[in-house]
Design an enzyme around this catalytic site. Structure first.
Site, short mmCIF file in Angstrom:
data_model
loop_
_atom_site.label_atom_id
_atom_site.label_comp_id
_atom_site.label_asym_id
_atom_site.label_seq_id
_atom_site.Cartn_x
_atom_site.Cartn_y
_atom_site.Cartn_z
N LYS A 22 0.86 -1.19 0.00
CA LYS A 22 0.00 0.00 0.00
C LYS A 22 0.89 1.23 0.00
CE LYS A 22 -3.67 2.33 2.60
NZ LYS A 22 -4.54 2.26 3.80
N LYS A 58 -2.16 -1.49 -3.75
CA LYS A 58 -3.02 -0.31 -3.69
C LYS A 58 -2.15 0.94 -3.75
CE LYS A 58 -6.41 1.94 -0.66
NZ LYS A 58 -7.08 1.93 0.66
#
Length: 334
Positions: A202, A258
């Site tokens: 992320k 992400k």
């Protein structure tokens, strides 16, 4: 090129296979279906739906509306939804205690879905940002997010969600060691069947702004939250493989990259390296850009399926996307 039969024009005409719909489908290298989609849904502790200004077409849903929407998603063949709460500011605190309240909004939403929409997978975010007054994903000490103390709180949050009936936990906090700690706590409490999809790579991205509007974690000053102390540097690719490797070793069942579209290369590297279930999150900023351009007539709405197919081509097994309902309807229509 080694491994390729290049052929030569005019005997070889690559356009032949593109001529008709049936032949294009026959030679398609990747296929997108509704079973590839996870639908992120925002819920609030009110009745009815409230539009999110920075995400046109997306609403915060009350629990009754959530159940109806989830039923519609199941009928479209979407296998799972992911819940995110817009927590009442009165219930927020510096330590995010509401996160492990077993009667909080998320736990009530999970319980309602498991009662009323059987067969639909329910995924829960594990992080403190929806519950803290400062909007960070963990506990703060001297303006720094502390790691090990945060992990202890995330364990409490995970157990509360598991007891509510959550099928899959998705730790998004990026604390070191949290996957192993959560897995051990789940197994010790008898929740060995609960899956973990780790937000393994992320990045500290500028694409999260509309999401923070949706859950109410954006600062009143509108100054962006600096999460670079725990989320990944967009400049780094090798580090993503280390993060994924650690999370798999600690017990993650699936991993996620992400944001999505700016990190297709990371998805490809993760899939090629580990060959495990790998997912992408087409985040709020990506949605807002595409939705806004579609609504203005600047791009054709076929970019929805085109963007989702790019994740499959990059190696993703599935995609979390706010376009899930729209995409599933398009796919069903053919």
């Amino acid at each position: 090129m080694p491994g390729y039969a290049l052929g030569a024009y005019p005997r070889t005409r690559l356009r032949r296979n593109r001529r008709d719909d049936w032949s294009r489908r026959l030679v398609a290298e990747h296929v997108l279906t509704s079973a590839d989609l996870i639908w992120p849904v925002f819920i609030h502790d009110q009745d009815g739906a409230t539009p999110i200004a920075s995400m046109p077409g997306i609403d915060r849903l009350g629990l009754a509306q959530l159940v109806d929407a989830a039923g519609a998603a199941r009928e479209l063949g979407i296998p799972a939804i992911a819940l995110f709460p817009a927590t009442d500011p009165a219930r927020k605190s510096a330590t995010g205690d509401e996160a492990w309240n077993e009667d909080n909004l998320i736990c009530r939403g999970v319980a309602a879905l498991k009662r009323q929409v059987p067969g639909l997978g329910v995924m829960c975010d594990v992080a403190l940002d929806p519950f803290t007054t400062h909007g960070h994903d963990g506990l703060l000490r001297d303006d720094h997010v502390v790691n090990d103390e945060t992990v202890e709180v995330l364990i409490r949050q995970s157990l509360a969600q598991a007891r509510a009936g959550c099928d899959m936990l998705a730790p998004s906090d990026m604390m070191d060691g949290r996957i192993g700690a959560i897995r051990a706590a789940l197994d010790a409490a008898g929740f060995e069947q609960v899956r973990i999809m780790s937000y393994a790579a992320k990045y500290a991205s500028g694409f999260y702004g509309p999401f923070r509007d949706a859950i109410g974690s954006k600062r009143a000053s509108n100054a962006p939250l600096d999460k670079r102390g725990y989320q990944m540097d967009p400049a780094n690719s090798d580090e993503a493989l280390r993060e994924v490797g650690f999370d798999l070793a600690e017990g993650a069942d699936m991993v996620m990259v992400k944001p999505g579209l700016p990190y297709l290369d990371i998805i490809r590297r993760v899939k090629d390296t580990f060959q495990v279930p790998t997912y992408a999150y087409q985040v709020s900023g990506e949605y807002a850009m595409l939705r806004g351009a579609i609504d203005q007539g600047w791009v054709d709405d076929r970019v929805v399926l085109e963007s989702l197919l790019s994740f499959k081509r990059a190696g993703a097994d599935g995609v979390l996307t706010y376009f899930a309902i729209d995409a599933a309807k398009r796919l069903k229509a053919g």
